[in-house]
Design a protein around this motif. Structure first.
Motif, PDB file in Angstrom:
ATOM      1  N   THR A 196     -11.928  -2.142 -28.333  1.00 28.75           N
ATOM      2  CA  THR A 196     -11.439  -1.407 -27.220  1.00 28.75           C
ATOM      3  C   THR A 196     -10.618  -2.349 -26.212  1.00 28.75           C
ATOM      4  O   THR A 196     -10.856  -3.594 -26.347  1.00 28.75           O
ATOM      5  CB  THR A 196     -12.526  -0.831 -26.524  1.00 28.75           C
ATOM      6  OG1 THR A 196     -13.221  -1.712 -25.960  1.00 28.75           O
ATOM      7  CG2 THR A 196     -13.176   0.356 -27.300  1.00 28.75           C
ATOM      8  N   PRO A 197      -9.616  -1.896 -25.199  1.00 26.86           N
ATOM      9  CA  PRO A 197      -8.993  -2.900 -24.643  1.00 26.86           C
ATOM     10  C   PRO A 197      -9.646  -3.715 -23.705  1.00 26.86           C
ATOM     11  O   PRO A 197     -10.786  -3.039 -23.273  1.00 26.86           O
ATOM     12  CB  PRO A 197      -7.935  -1.726 -23.812  1.00 26.86           C
ATOM     13  CG  PRO A 197      -8.068  -0.500 -24.571  1.00 26.86           C
ATOM     14  CD  PRO A 197      -9.409  -0.351 -25.333  1.00 26.86           C
ATOM     15  N   THR A 198      -9.038  -4.846 -23.330  1.00 28.63           N
ATOM     16  CA  THR A 198      -9.654  -5.572 -22.457  1.00 28.63           C
ATOM     17  C   THR A 198      -9.688  -5.152 -20.909  1.00 28.63           C
ATOM     18  O   THR A 198     -10.682  -5.370 -20.230  1.00 28.63           O
ATOM     19  CB  THR A 198      -9.043  -7.072 -22.343  1.00 28.63           C
ATOM     20  OG1 THR A 198      -8.987  -7.494 -23.755  1.00 28.63           O
ATOM     21  CG2 THR A 198      -9.764  -7.978 -21.421  1.00 28.63           C
ATOM     22  N   PHE A 199      -8.788  -4.194 -20.866  1.00 24.86           N
ATOM     23  CA  PHE A 199      -8.661  -3.613 -19.301  1.00 24.86           C
ATOM     24  C   PHE A 199      -8.382  -2.163 -19.481  1.00 24.86           C
ATOM     25  O   PHE A 199      -7.724  -1.629 -20.502  1.00 24.86           O
ATOM     26  CB  PHE A 199      -7.502  -4.262 -18.488  1.00 24.86           C
ATOM     27  CG  PHE A 199      -6.136  -4.308 -19.050  1.00 24.86           C
ATOM     28  CD1 PHE A 199      -5.445  -3.196 -18.699  1.00 24.86           C
ATOM     29  CD2 PHE A 199      -5.673  -5.152 -19.712  1.00 24.86           C
ATOM     30  CE1 PHE A 199      -4.206  -3.175 -19.265  1.00 24.86           C
ATOM     31  CE2 PHE A 199      -4.448  -5.239 -20.175  1.00 24.86           C
ATOM     32  CZ  PHE A 199      -3.538  -4.291 -19.942  1.00 24.86           C
ATOM     33  N   LEU A 217     -10.347  -5.124 -15.582  1.00 18.26           N
ATOM     34  CA  LEU A 217     -10.985  -5.829 -16.763  1.00 18.26           C
ATOM     35  C   LEU A 217     -12.277  -5.500 -17.186  1.00 18.26           C
ATOM     36  O   LEU A 217     -13.355  -5.305 -16.215  1.00 18.26           O
ATOM     37  CB  LEU A 217     -11.034  -7.437 -16.516  1.00 18.26           C
ATOM     38  CG  LEU A 217      -9.980  -8.138 -16.350  1.00 18.26           C
ATOM     39  CD1 LEU A 217      -9.945  -9.456 -15.885  1.00 18.26           C
ATOM     40  CD2 LEU A 217      -8.815  -8.061 -17.599  1.00 18.26           C
ATOM     41  N   ARG A 218     -12.757  -4.970 -18.432  1.00 19.43           N
ATOM     42  CA  ARG A 218     -14.074  -4.386 -18.573  1.00 19.43           C
ATOM     43  C   ARG A 218     -14.906  -5.102 -18.129  1.00 19.43           C
ATOM     44  O   ARG A 218     -15.179  -6.610 -18.604  1.00 19.43           O
ATOM     45  CB  ARG A 218     -14.146  -3.687 -19.960  1.00 19.43           C
ATOM     46  CG  ARG A 218     -13.959  -4.844 -21.174  1.00 19.43           C
ATOM     47  CD  ARG A 218     -14.260  -4.706 -22.385  1.00 19.43           C
ATOM     48  NE  ARG A 218     -14.013  -5.939 -23.040  1.00 19.43           N
ATOM     49  CZ  ARG A 218     -13.196  -6.200 -24.222  1.00 19.43           C
ATOM     50  NH1 ARG A 218     -12.479  -5.209 -24.573  1.00 19.43           N
ATOM     51  NH2 ARG A 218     -12.987  -7.369 -25.181  1.00 19.43           N
ATOM     52  N   SER A 237     -16.249   2.030 -22.151  1.00 14.17           N
ATOM     53  CA  SER A 237     -15.405   2.031 -23.302  1.00 14.17           C
ATOM     54  C   SER A 237     -15.117   2.572 -24.374  1.00 14.17           C
ATOM     55  O   SER A 237     -14.609   3.401 -24.811  1.00 14.17           O
ATOM     56  CB  SER A 237     -14.853   0.528 -23.184  1.00 14.17           C
ATOM     57  OG  SER A 237     -14.237   0.017 -22.089  1.00 14.17           O
ATOM     58  N   VAL A 238     -16.641   2.038 -25.074  1.00 15.15           N
ATOM     59  CA  VAL A 238     -16.846   2.599 -26.466  1.00 15.15           C
ATOM     60  C   VAL A 238     -16.861   4.228 -26.133  1.00 15.15           C
ATOM     61  O   VAL A 238     -16.509   4.950 -27.206  1.00 15.15           O
ATOM     62  CB  VAL A 238     -17.854   2.114 -27.153  1.00 15.15           C
ATOM     63  CG1 VAL A 238     -18.436   2.629 -28.358  1.00 15.15           C
ATOM     64  CG2 VAL A 238     -17.575   0.516 -27.301  1.00 15.15           C
ATOM     65  N   SER A 239     -17.643   4.509 -25.209  1.00 15.26           N
ATOM     66  CA  SER A 239     -17.982   6.138 -24.875  1.00 15.26           C
ATOM     67  C   SER A 239     -16.649   6.773 -24.858  1.00 15.26           C
ATOM     68  O   SER A 239     -16.552   7.903 -25.485  1.00 15.26           O
ATOM     69  CB  SER A 239     -18.671   6.384 -23.707  1.00 15.26           C
ATOM     70  OG  SER A 239     -19.983   5.601 -24.105  1.00 15.26           O
ATOM     71  N   ARG A 240     -15.598   6.256 -24.051  1.00  7.84           N
ATOM     72  CA  ARG A 240     -14.445   7.064 -23.918  1.00  7.84           C
ATOM     73  C   ARG A 240     -13.548   7.006 -25.395  1.00  7.84           C
ATOM     74  O   ARG A 240     -13.109   8.095 -25.576  1.00  7.84           O
ATOM     75  CB  ARG A 240     -13.480   5.956 -23.236  1.00  7.84           C
ATOM     76  CG  ARG A 240     -12.027   6.520 -22.863  1.00  7.84           C
ATOM     77  CD  ARG A 240     -11.097   5.513 -22.337  1.00  7.84           C
ATOM     78  NE  ARG A 240     -11.230   4.203 -22.997  1.00  7.84           N
ATOM     79  CZ  ARG A 240     -10.609   3.977 -24.150  1.00  7.84           C
ATOM     80  NH1 ARG A 240     -10.159   5.136 -24.955  1.00  7.84           N
ATOM     81  NH2 ARG A 240     -10.706   3.063 -24.936  1.00  7.84           N
ATOM     82  N   THR A 262     -17.534  -6.587 -30.714  1.00  8.67           N
ATOM     83  CA  THR A 262     -17.641  -8.078 -30.216  1.00  8.67           C
ATOM     84  C   THR A 262     -16.391  -8.293 -29.327  1.00  8.67           C
ATOM     85  O   THR A 262     -15.216  -7.818 -29.531  1.00  8.67           O
ATOM     86  CB  THR A 262     -17.335  -8.839 -31.241  1.00  8.67           C
ATOM     87  OG1 THR A 262     -18.217  -8.912 -32.375  1.00  8.67           O
ATOM     88  CG2 THR A 262     -17.447 -10.456 -30.864  1.00  8.67           C
ATOM     89  N   GLY A 263     -16.719  -9.016 -28.087  1.00 11.64           N
ATOM     90  CA  GLY A 263     -15.502  -9.176 -27.109  1.00 11.64           C
ATOM     91  C   GLY A 263     -15.940  -9.920 -25.923  1.00 11.64           C
ATOM     92  O   GLY A 263     -17.142 -10.035 -25.661  1.00 11.64           O
ATOM     93  N   GLN A 264     -15.023  -9.858 -24.910  1.00 11.13           N
ATOM     94  CA  GLN A 264     -15.234 -10.495 -23.723  1.00 11.13           C
ATOM     95  C   GLN A 264     -15.687  -9.357 -22.445  1.00 11.13           C
ATOM     96  O   GLN A 264     -14.860  -8.450 -22.716  1.00 11.13           O
ATOM     97  CB  GLN A 264     -14.070 -11.341 -23.424  1.00 11.13           C
ATOM     98  CG  GLN A 264     -13.545 -12.503 -24.298  1.00 11.13           C
ATOM     99  CD  GLN A 264     -14.760 -13.404 -24.769  1.00 11.13           C
ATOM    100  OE1 GLN A 264     -15.243 -13.198 -25.750  1.00 11.13           O
ATOM    101  NE2 GLN A 264     -15.256 -14.333 -23.818  1.00 11.13           N
ATOM    102  N   ALA A 265     -16.461  -9.686 -21.760  1.00  6.19           N
ATOM    103  CA  ALA A 265     -16.540  -8.849 -20.558  1.00  6.19           C
ATOM    104  C   ALA A 265     -16.660  -9.568 -19.195  1.00  6.19           C
ATOM    105  O   ALA A 265     -16.857 -10.948 -19.186  1.00  6.19           O
ATOM    106  CB  ALA A 265     -18.171  -8.160 -20.631  1.00  6.19           C
TER     107      ALA A 265
END
Length: 372
Positions: A43-46, A77-78, A84-87, A105-108
């Motif tokens: 999902t997007p970072t923002f 920024l998430r 995000s995944v729910s959307r 996997t990603g940055q929060a």
């Protein structure tokens, strides 16, 4: 100008051996996710602010990194992958007709106070099981939590399981004013036994309900604590919540992971969208939970597609810290073979390097400096 050589507070560079170890750890966890049949999603970072607004119940607005695009929309920024995944799930899938299992996997990013000493950018890995309200789904995510931590190299850890519905049902029965309710939650989260007893004692409550609320901070421990929680109340919602935990525990015995599980009815999360079971995993060497998760049956309503769901997130940075402080060395990597050459040996060196690389070797070409 000197500060351009340093990272802002709350973020850091990761390089060399630590970076390679982090990637290897992520790959081990990814294999666990894949072993349970979870498909990957990015999902997007923002995202738009509304995805993480107060109505969603995620990180408080003051802790979000907010900015504007050219059209004047507020972006964020998430801070949390679950909304995000729910959307995305509500947009691309049909959780009302089938179970959706996704991993990420990603940055929060959380703009926490500098005084807290926490990273403001963290690497997170997690899963979401959407469209499944069964206790089997709850047990599966707890089993995955155990397997991910075992795969990381940890051996001493505990997964603490709470139940949001138990406490909330007693609160509704007590009908406290908003201020008293918030204060009570704070005291319970702090395990302030005397504060809880004093506050509850000041309310004009039914004796049995008063006793149940006063006992909540004490309700933590092994399987036996579930029987005590049942005996404290006749509230049907609370009783059903405990019975579900008992069923989840029996399923975990089938997995063989019950020894890693404990229960804590006083567990309170700052994430407001949780319903039902919540859990956190702890180990030595870090005061923060290395895994967090829970059920969020109402969150997807915000995105127009109601679906019962549960998820977990592993904070990779905290897990790496714990492994380091416990001196658990699981990193395995072959050192690259350094192949030196001079100008007149270039063709031969490149040919040899390519041959070795095709054999799976790591080869670093290094030209000999003149005069050396």
């Amino acid at each position: 100008m000197q500060r351009i050589f340093h990272t802002p507070e709350g973020v850091r560079d990761i390089y060399s051996r630590e970076c390679a170890q982090k990637h290897q750890l992520q790959e081990r966890i990814r294999k666990v996710f894949q072993g349970y049949g979870y498909e990957e999603i990015e999902t997007p970072t923002f995202e738009y602010f509304e995805v993480f607004s107060r109505e969603v119940g995620t990180v408080p607005s003051r802790d979000l990194y907010k900015f504007f695009d050219r059209e004047g929309n507020t972006l964020v920024l998430r801070p949390d992958f679950t909304p995000s995944v729910s959307r995305a799930c509500a947009t691309y899938f049909s959780p009302e007709t089938e179970v959706i299992t996704l991993s990420y996997t990603g940055q929060a990013y959380v703009n926490s106070s500098s005084y807290q000493g926490r990273l403001k950018e963290t690497t997170q890995m997690g899963v979401e099981r959407i469209g499944d309200d069964s206790p089997e789904a709850d047990a599966e995510l707890l089993a995955m939590t155990v397997e991910c931590l075992l795969a990381s190299g940890l051996r001493e850890f505990q997964v603490s399981v709470g139940q949001v519905d138990y406490f909330k049902s007693l609160l509704r029965e007590a009908d406290l004013d908003e201020e008293a309710e918030e204060h009570l939650q704070e005291l319970i989260a702090e395990k302030n036994y005397f504060g809880v007893e004093e506050l509850v004692g000041e309310q004009k409550l039914d004796p049995k309900l008063s006793t149940a609320l006063q006992q909540i901070p004490h309700l933590f421990g092994a399987r036996e604590i579930l029987d005590k929680a049942s005996s404290l109340t006749d509230n049907p919602v609370a009783v059903r919540a405990v019975e579900r935990l008992k069923k989840i525990y029996e399923i975990l015995k089938i997995y063989g992971y019950e020894k890693y599980i404990s229960f804590d009815f006083g567990m309170v999360s700052k994430i407001q969208y949780y319903t039902g079971i919540i859990f956190q995993a702890y180990t030595y060497g870090t005061g923060e939970p290395i895994v967090k998760g829970g059920r969020y049956n109402d969150l997807l309503k915000h995105f127009g597609t109601p679906a019962a769901s549960i998820g977990l997130v592993i904070v990779i940075d905290s897990l790496l810290t714990a492994l380091s402080r416990q001196k658990i060395e699981t990193f395995q990597e072959e050192e690259p073979y350094v192949l030196t050459y001079t100008e007149d040996m270039l063709e031969e060196a490149v040919a040899k390097a390519q041959r070795l690389r095709k054999e799976g070797r790591r080869v670093a070409l290094r030209k000999v400096k003149e005069g050396c």
